[in-house]
Design an enzyme around this catalytic site. Structure first.
Site, PDB file in Angstrom:
ATOM      1  N   LYS A  91       0.845  -1.206   0.000  1.00  0.00           N
ATOM      2  CA  LYS A  91       0.000   0.000   0.000  1.00  0.00           C
ATOM      3  C   LYS A  91       0.874   1.247   0.000  1.00  0.00           C
ATOM      4  O   LYS A  91       1.721   1.437   0.876  1.00  0.00           O
ATOM      5  CB  LYS A  91      -0.909   0.036   1.232  1.00  0.00           C
TER       6      LYS A  91
HETATM    7  O1  LIG Z   1      -6.450  -0.584   2.819  1.00  0.00           O
HETATM    8  C1  LIG Z   1      -7.307   0.225   2.829  1.00  0.00           C
HETATM    9  C2  LIG Z   1      -7.645   0.780   1.563  1.00  0.00           C
HETATM   10  O2  LIG Z   1      -6.907   0.045   0.607  1.00  0.00           O
HETATM   11  C3  LIG Z   1      -7.971   0.512   4.094  1.00  0.00           C
HETATM   12  O3  LIG Z   1      -7.191  -0.004   5.149  1.00  0.00           O
HETATM   13  C4  LIG Z   1      -8.250   1.945   4.339  1.00  0.00           C
HETATM   14  O4  LIG Z   1      -7.075   2.582   4.749  1.00  0.00           O
HETATM   15  C5  LIG Z   1      -9.358   2.065   5.365  1.00  0.00           C
HETATM   16  O5  LIG Z   1     -10.516   1.472   4.828  1.00  0.00           O
HETATM   17  C6  LIG Z   1      -9.682   3.480   5.703  1.00  0.00           C
HETATM   18  O6  LIG Z   1      -8.550   4.172   6.115  1.00  0.00           O
HETATM   19  C7  LIG Z   1     -10.685   3.532   6.807  1.00  0.00           C
HETATM   20  O7  LIG Z   1     -11.067   4.859   6.917  1.00  0.00           O
HETATM   21  P1  LIG Z   1     -12.021   5.325   8.096  1.00  0.00           P
HETATM   22  O8  LIG Z   1     -13.143   4.335   8.168  1.00  0.00           O
HETATM   23  O9  LIG Z   1     -11.164   5.330   9.321  1.00  0.00           O
HETATM   24  O10 LIG Z   1     -12.464   6.676   7.698  1.00  0.00           O
END
Ligand SMILES: O=C(CO)[C@@H](O)[C@H](O)[C@H](O)[C@H](O)COP(=O)(O)O
Length: 238
Positions: A91
Site C-alpha cells: 500500500k
Molecule cells: O487498505 C485500505 C484501503 O486500501 C484501508 O485499510 C483503508 O485505509 C481504510 O478502509 C480506511 O482508512 C478507513 O477509513 P475510516 O473508516 O477510518 O475513515
C-alpha cells in the site's frame, strides 16, 4: 452467507483473530491493513505481524502499507514488504504528508512487477494520474475513500462510477471502495460493479442481517431496550 454479491469483500483491520474469523465466514477473500489500524490493534512489530498474518493467509491478497514519509524511504520499505509473500500488495498513499506525489514511485514499483494498492485517493484527478502509470501485466488496487468522501457531504457514487471507468483502462487494475460507513455501502459498491470493498469485521458481521424481516427486527430492537432498562432498574416514577 451472502451468495449474490459479486463485489469482493475484504477484511480491513490488524487483529489476527478477527481476520481469521472473517476468513472463516466464507465471505471474505482478501485483507487490508493500515498504520492506524495497526496502532489500534497494538501491533509492536511490523514484520513480525506481517509474517504471522502471511503464515495463516497464503492465497488471498493482503495489503500492507509503507510507514515512511520520504519517497526514497517508502521505496525501500515497499521493496522489502513485497518480498514477504506472493499474495502481498504494497500500500502506497497517493501522496506523502507534504503533498509530494508518489505516482513516479508507483510507476517504478509496478514496472518491476510489484503489486501495489494505491491508497488515500479522494479525487478523480488522482485516479487518472495513478491509473496512467499502472501496468497491464501487474495486478494493482486503486483505493478510493468513498466513506470519507461521503463524510464531507458529497455523494461518492458518481465518483466511484467514474473511477471504475478509468480503472477499466488497465487490465489488472481493481477499484476498491475504502472506508465504508454501513453495510448498505457493500450493496451500493456491488450495484456499481466496483471490484472490492474493504470492511471492518463489525460491518462484515452485519451482512448476516441481509433480508431480515423488518417487523421482527423492530421487535428485537425493543427487546434489547427492555433488557437494558431492566438491568439499569431505574424507577422513573420515584
Ligand atoms: O487498505 C485500505 C484501503 O486500501 C484501508 O485499510 C483503508 O485505509 C481504510 O478502509 C480506511 O482508512 C478507513 O477509513 P475510516 O473508516 O477510518 O475513515
Amino acid at each position: 452467507m451472502v451468495k449474490e454479491l459479486t463485489v469482493k469483500v475484504f477484511s480491513d483491520g490488524a487483529n489476527l483473530d478477527n481476520m481469521l474469523n472473517d476468513l472463516n465466514s466464507g465471505i471474505v477473500t482478501g485483507f487490508t491493513t493500515n498504520p492506524s489500524l495497526m496502532k489500534k490493534a497494538g501491533i509492536t512489530s511490523y514484520i513480525g505481524f506481517a509474517k504471522e498474518v502471511l503464515k495463516e493467509i497464503k492465497t488471498y491478497p493482503v495489503s500492507f502499507e509503507v510507514f515512511a514519509d520520504e519517497i526514497d524511504q517508502m521505496e525501500k520499505e515497499a521493496r522489502r514488504i513485497a518480498t514477504l509473500a506472493e499474495n502481498v500488495y504494497v500500500k502506497i498513499p497517493i501522496t506523502n504528508s507534504k503533498g509530494e506525489s508518489t505516482v513516479p514511485l508507483i510507476n517504478r514499483l509496478t514496472a518491476d512487477g510489484i503489486k501495489v494498492n494505491v491508497t488515500a485517493i479522494f479525487t478523480i484527478k488522482q485516479v487518472e494520474e495513478v491509473v496512467a502509470v499502472l501496468k497491464n501485466n501487474t495486478p494493482s488496487i486503486v483505493s478510493v475513500f468513498a466513506g470519507r468522501i461521503a463524510d464531507t457531504g458529497v455523494d461518492p457514487m458518481p465518483i466511484m462510477k467514474e473511477a471504475l471507468e478509468i480503472c477499466r483502462k488497465k487490465e489488472l487494475a481493481e477499484l476498491l471502495w475504502a472506508s465504508p460507513r454501513e453495510t448498505f455501502n457493500i450493496y451500493q459498491a456491488n450495484e456499481l460493479g466496483v471490484d472490492i470493498i474493504t470492511c471492518t469485521s463489525d460491518l462484515i458481521k452485519k451482512l448476516s442481517l441481509k433480508d431480515k424481516d423488518l417487523t421482527q427486527y423492530s421487535l428485537e430492537t425493543v427487546q434489547m431496550f427492555l433488557r437494558d432498562s431492566t438491568s439499569l432498574g431505574f424507577n422513573i416514577l420515584e
